[in-house]
Scaffold this active site. Structure first.
Site, PDB file in Angstrom:
ATOM      1  N   ARG A   1       0.845  -1.187   0.000  1.00  0.00           N
ATOM      2  CA  ARG A   1       0.000   0.000   0.000  1.00  0.00           C
ATOM      3  C   ARG A   1       0.881   1.237   0.000  1.00  0.00           C
ATOM      4  NH1 ARG A   1      -5.289   0.420   3.659  1.00  0.00           N
ATOM      5  NH2 ARG A   1      -5.735  -1.207   2.153  1.00  0.00           N
TER       6      ARG A   1
ATOM      7  N   LYS B   1       2.472  -7.646   4.820  1.00  0.00           N
ATOM      8  CA  LYS B   1       2.019  -6.494   4.044  1.00  0.00           C
ATOM      9  C   LYS B   1       3.131  -5.461   3.981  1.00  0.00           C
ATOM     10  CE  LYS B   1      -2.029  -5.128   2.240  1.00  0.00           C
ATOM     11  NZ  LYS B   1      -3.192  -5.904   1.815  1.00  0.00           N
TER      12      LYS B   1
ATOM     13  N   GLY C   1     -16.136   3.716  -2.908  1.00  0.00           N
ATOM     14  CA  GLY C   1     -14.770   3.572  -3.420  1.00  0.00           C
ATOM     15  C   GLY C   1     -14.787   3.013  -4.823  1.00  0.00           C
ATOM     16  N   LEU C   2     -14.466   3.844  -5.802  1.00  0.00           N
ATOM     17  CA  LEU C   2     -14.582   3.424  -7.191  1.00  0.00           C
ATOM     18  C   LEU C   2     -13.198   3.273  -7.806  1.00  0.00           C
ATOM     19  CD1 LEU C   2     -17.583   5.769  -7.922  1.00  0.00           C
ATOM     20  CD2 LEU C   2     -17.660   3.297  -7.534  1.00  0.00           C
ATOM     21  N   GLY C   3     -12.456   2.334  -7.265  1.00  0.00           N
ATOM     22  CA  GLY C   3     -11.099   2.079  -7.736  1.00  0.00           C
ATOM     23  C   GLY C   3     -11.037   0.769  -8.501  1.00  0.00           C
TER      24      GLY C   3
ATOM     25  N   ALA D   1     -12.858  -3.705   1.063  1.00  0.00           N
ATOM     26  CA  ALA D   1     -11.788  -3.062   1.829  1.00  0.00           C
ATOM     27  C   ALA D   1     -11.239  -4.017   2.887  1.00  0.00           C
ATOM     28  CB  ALA D   1     -12.307  -1.788   2.490  1.00  0.00           C
TER      29      ALA D   1
HETATM   30  N1  PHE Z   1      -3.725  -6.517  -1.825  1.00  0.00           N
HETATM   31  C1  PHE Z   1      -4.724  -7.461  -2.232  1.00  0.00           C
HETATM   32  C2  PHE Z   1      -5.269  -8.173  -1.013  1.00  0.00           C
HETATM   33  O1  PHE Z   1      -5.226  -7.650   0.075  1.00  0.00           O
HETATM   34  C3  PHE Z   1      -4.205  -8.390  -3.319  1.00  0.00           C
HETATM   35  C4  PHE Z   1      -2.965  -9.174  -3.009  1.00  0.00           C
HETATM   36  C5  PHE Z   1      -3.060 -10.410  -2.407  1.00  0.00           C
HETATM   37  C6  PHE Z   1      -1.707  -8.725  -3.350  1.00  0.00           C
HETATM   38  C7  PHE Z   1      -1.935 -11.174  -2.147  1.00  0.00           C
HETATM   39  C8  PHE Z   1      -0.572  -9.483  -3.100  1.00  0.00           C
HETATM   40  C9  PHE Z   1      -0.681 -10.697  -2.494  1.00  0.00           C
HETATM   41  O2  PHE Z   1      -5.841  -9.224  -1.073  1.00  0.00           O
END
Ligand code: PHE
Length: 345
Positions: free
Chosen positions: A42, A78, A176-178, A256
């Site tokens: 992110r 993450k 949220g229109l992404g 989300a």
């Molecule tokens: N970010 C997205 C999610 O939360 C997609 C994602 C999944 C990206 C796994 C990378 C690895 O699910």
């Protein structure tokens, strides 16, 4: 930041301050119980670096549950690029390359891909410096896959709260229109749902609204807007002590990550009689597609079937919740914890 780390039950965090971009980099590894830490990256402006770290810690934990919920041999992690100011495209790209170099030094201990602020094109920039990236070798953009899973989650929720199935004539408010919100709206429109749309960018909401016969709603007014299903597809924490009393919907099912601000918010929704489809179950479609295809050699058909099965998983969760008169969050947590206790399949 010391307190955040002390209060966290994850494994470790890699952090770095990037002087050139004046940005903070956090890679949070919550659990490798089921496999290597894997999760999107992110990138956004945060008020403080601690806010960025807090987001990384919570999002990484969410990934642990997401992988367990679909029983994939991956761990929770993450990446967060916590900007202190908006970046020009070229300095942003250079930050992403340096981030890619950092991910490469982790030698597979963390694999990443798209998330809020890092679309498929920016994933390619990270991939210049590291192979530990998902989304460049066939699966492509996870957004439409996440949208497919959320669509199934909305179907399951509607079936649980209304007599008779089907989304035709049901009103869904998409926030949220992404990358996920737009393909979700299209799917809903295809089956004859009535759409209300909202985005922090009002012009964007109006554009999509005129394309899809939808009603644009002001970002602030979205929580008061009557609808059958409220679908949060933007940032986390939108279900909280201030918004839940305002909601005029029967169910919440969206894309989300970390929709609930705190654990009590699940109880607040339950007390109001609003069905909540747990986020880490509903929004797993992107993770299924990215890592299923590019990491676990699953076929397109298998990945599609697995994403569609989000509906059945949620139906079972809703049934258990109904029988116990509790929030569906608890059944979803039990499901994930069972897998974590058992270990990788
Ligand atoms: N970010 C997205 C999610 O939360 C997609 C994602 C999944 C990206 C796994 C990378 C690895 O699910």
């Amino acid at each position: 930041m010391e307190n955040l780390l002390r209060g966290w039950d994850g494994e470790h965090v890699v952090m770095r301050y990037d002087r050139e971009a004046e940005a903070w980099i956090f890679v949070a590894v919550h659990s490798t119980r089921l496999g290597n830490a894997t999760g999107g990256t992110r990138m956004k402006v945060y008020d403080t670096p601690a806010d960025g770290l807090r987001d990384a810690l919570r999002l990484a934990e969410g990934m642990t549950y997401k992988w367990a919920g679909i029983d994939f041999p991956m761990g929770g992690g993450k990446g967060v690029l916590a900007l202190t100011r908006p970046l020009e495209p070229d300095e942003r790209d250079r930050l992403l390359e340096r981030y890619g170099e950092l991910v490469e030094t982790l030698a597979g201990g963390f694999g990443t891909g798209a998330d809020l602020g890092v679309g498929p094109d920016l994933v390619k920039v990270i991939a210049r410096e590291t192979t530990h990236v998902y989304g460049t070798r066939g699966a492509g953009d996870p957004g439409p896959w996440t949208a497919l899973g959320v669509f199934k989650a909305i179907e399951a929720a509607v079936e649980e709260v209304f007599e008779g199935p089907g989304l035709e004539g049901r009103t869904v408010l998409v926030q949220g229109l992404g990358d996920v919100g737009v393909p979700l709206c299209k799917r809903l429109w295809d089956v004859g749902a009535r759409l209300k749309v909202t985005d922090a960018d009002r012009g964007r909401a109006e554009g999509i609204a005129s394309e899809l016969d939808a009603e644009p709603v002001d970002a602030d007014a979205a929580y008061d807007e009557p609808c059958d299903v409220f679908s949060p597809c933007a940032v986390g924490g939108v279900l909280n002590q201030f918004t839940i009393p305002r909601l005029a919907c029967k169910a919440v099912a969206g894309a989300a990550n970390n929709q609930l601000d705190t654990a009590e918010d699940a109880e607040r929704l339950h007390a109001r009689g609003i069905l909540y489809a747990p986020d880490f179950i509903s929004n797993a479609g992107g993770a299924i597609a990215l890592c299923g295809m590019e990491g676990l050699s699953m076929t397109d058909d298998y990945v599609t079937a697995k994403t569609l099965s989000i509906r059945d998983t949620l139906k079972a969760i809703f049934k258990e919740a109904r029988e116990r008169s509790e929030s569906p969050v608890h059944a979803a947590d039990r499901l994930a914890r069972q897998v974590l206790e058992r270990g990788p399949a």
